[in-house]
Enzyme design. Structure first.
Site, PDB file in Angstrom:
ATOM      1  CE  LYS A 150      -3.858   1.780   2.845  1.00  0.00           C
ATOM      2  NZ  LYS A 150      -4.652   1.458   4.037  1.00  0.00           N
ATOM      3  CB  SER A 225      -7.580   3.548   2.973  1.00  0.00           C
ATOM      4  OG  SER A 225      -6.818   2.878   3.962  1.00  0.00           O
ATOM      5  CB  SER A 249      -8.134   0.426   5.688  1.00  0.00           C
ATOM      6  OG  SER A 249      -8.751   1.646   5.983  1.00  0.00           O
TER       7      SER A 249
END
Length: 559
Positions: A150, A225, A249
């Site tokens: 990420k 996210s 997330s």
């Protein structure tokens, strides 16, 4: 009128109202010009970031083409079809070369991002790491496995933007602990994935790199996210990825994209995402070792408990279909109900177990959320606000005092157990986080539960919807408040019958959020369940997830 007022207020300055008006207009023009210049600087930084991203992708495309020319007999379909556990075994024994696996996944990731816009950058240093692996005498558990990370997971020489233009500055000076441990185990980080602006949104869009799409339906969000990770892995462009989970997330994009994902015990912890539970377990075996414990003293030095993961004794499973705070769509509740029936038939003890007040859990997060919201408002003042974040930013800009007054006005209009509006408008918790956690664990123990089965938010929402349905994350947020390990496993898909039932959905309160959810349509999209264990029992959580996955796969074969 304004000129007359200024004429009375400023007689000593001997300025006529026309002069004062001219000065005010000039000041306003100067402010507007400064704002325009700031926006232009931001736009130039964004344009440069996109140019560098595109240049990096082009360079890796050339590297892939060179590999293909030098290896015309390579079979990418065979590599891409292997589950992570089998791929890792073949890499370790040498029946597959790390070079062929890496370039196969880079090639696939490039194709996927052209369709879904899920990559923020490709890591060119991955080619150099291939040479480093050739000199290693001892092969780690993830030897030669290409992995994606990420955006905000630090990689030396690369940016960690969190979707903010002001963070398009100096690159990271050191590798994060996760990257160091992955390299120690032989994994090859090869891609950095896209995130929503601020990371505080469960869509996946920012003003720099744009909107990431769901591979199942391009009109849908991949979740967030860790949405870039979800889209990339679900589309086959990565076999193992890493996100972080502050309120769901990892679990939300896993649910939206039909993946398995694990949130470890620690709040906001980084966790793995993969196509199957076996891949998650292999990853946790690799991570929970001496390298991690030495690099990060905050992680308890507890190695992976193989005995707990491989146990076969029947489990005592509690389940619930709703947390009493936000009623999820019919398909998500059906998934829990049907999975519970499968577990019961398989010999496990399954019984209803309603958690303590989830609205209390939501209010416990509100002080920390308020501080984070203030930071986001400050950051977006120096940035261009992504459309997906605008509904949230508009809410965050409401002064705290106004929110508290609204909470007082709203409270008499809703039932005492209602959480959605009260928490949204600034209600205060009645328990401390530790007291709430103690109460929850005490109830868990009294019921003599091993694990809990419960719903997770889904199916995938239409693009732009997540920012308008903030309350819906209660299903995942609860276990961030509690610091429990929690994972997501896909078990079925949305049916026409689910959609028909959704037409009559009213939620718990039939408020604006409930009415908005009623408009979601998602036939054929993945439906997942959430599996939960007590703190520091990741292996038990994974064992439970594996059992759910196995039973769901068997049912699918029989239908």
């Amino acid at each position: 009128m304004i000129q007359e007022t200024l004429g009375h207020l400023l007689p000593e300055l001997e300025l006529d109202p026309h002069t004062v008006s001219a000065l005010l207009c000039a000041s306003a023009a100067a402010v507007a010009a400064l704002n325009w210049m700031q926006r232009r600087r931001i736009q130039k930084k964004m344009e440069e970031a996109r140019r560098m991203r595109d240049l990096g992708l082009q360079c890796m495309e050339k590297a892939v083409q060179r590999f293909k020319q030098q290896n015309p007999g390579a079979d990418p379909s065979r590599i891409l079809s292997l589950p992570l556990v089998e791929l890792a075994e073949k890499l370790k024994e040498g029946s597959l070369s790390a070079e062929s696996v890496l370039y196969t996944y880079v090639d696939k990731a490039l194709a996927v991002t052209r369709e879904l816009n899920c990559l923020r950058h490709v890591i060119p240093e991955c080619e150099g790491q291939l040479r480093d692996l050739q000199g290693q005498k001892e092969k780690g558990l993830l030897h030669g496995v290409p992995v994606s990370i990420k955006d905000h997971i630090g990689y030396k020489g690369h940016l960690s933007t969190c979707g903010f233009a002001p963070f398009l500055g100096p690159p990271e000076q050191e590798n994060s602990v996760l990257v160091q441990v992955l390299k120690h185990q032989g994994a090859i980080p090869f891609a950095i994935t896209n995130v929503p602006q601020s990371l505080f949104n469960y869509d996946c869009s920012n003003a720099i790199f744009g909107q990431t799409l769901n591979p199942w339906d391009h009109r849908k969000s991949p979740g967030g996210s860790s949405g870039g990770e979800g889209a990339l892995i679900a589309a086959g462009g990565s076999i193992l990825g890493f996100g972080s989970d502050l309120g769901g997330s990892i679990r939300l994009p896993s649910s939206f994209c039909g993946l398995c994902g694990l949130k470890p015990t620690v709040t906001g912890a980084i966790g793995p995402m993969a196509q199957d539970v076996g891949g998650l377990a292999l990853c946790m075996r690799a991570l929970l070792g001496d390298a991690l414990f030495q690099l990060d003293p905050t992680v308890p030095p507890i190695p992976f408990n193989e005995k707990l993961f491989c146990a076969s004794t029947p489990l005592r499973i509690g389940y619930y279909e709703t947390d009493g705070y936000f009623l999820l769509p019919p398909c998500m509740r059906r998934a829990v109900r049907e999975t519970g029936e499968l577990l019961q038939e398989a010999g496990h003890t399954v019984s209803p177990a309603v958690p303590t007040s989830c609205s209390e859990a939501a209010s416990l997060l509100s002080p920390a959320a308020a501080a984070l919201q203030g930071c986001i408002v400050f950051m977006v003042a120096q940035d261009l606000v992504d459309p997906g974040l605008k509904p949230q930013v508009n809410c965050y800009r409401i002064p705290v005092l106004v929110k508290k007054i609204l909470a007082l006005l709203v409270r008499p209009l809703v039932s005492p157990s209602s959480g959605q509006l009260q928490v949204f408008y600034g209600s205060l918790p009645t328990l401390s986080p530790q007291a709430y956690r103690t109460e929850f664990i005490a109830k868990w123990k009294k019921l003599q539960l091993d694990v809990v089965l419960c719903p997770v938010l889904g199916p995938a929402f239409t693009l732009g919807y997540p920012g308008k349905l903030l309350a819906a994350v209660s299903s995942t947020m609860l276990y961030n408040v509690l610091d429990f390990p929690a994972g997501v496993v896909p078990v079925t898909t949305v049916t026409e019958a689910d959609e028909e039932e959704l037409l009559h959905y009213r939620g718990h309160y039939d408020d604006a959020w409930d009415r908005r959810l009623r408009k979601v349509r998602a036939v054929g999209l993945p439906v997942a369940v959430q599996c939960v264990a007590l703190p520091w029992q990741e292996e038990l959580c994974l064992r439970f997830m594996k059992e759910v996955e196995t039973l769901a796969c068997e049912r699918k074969k029989c239908t």
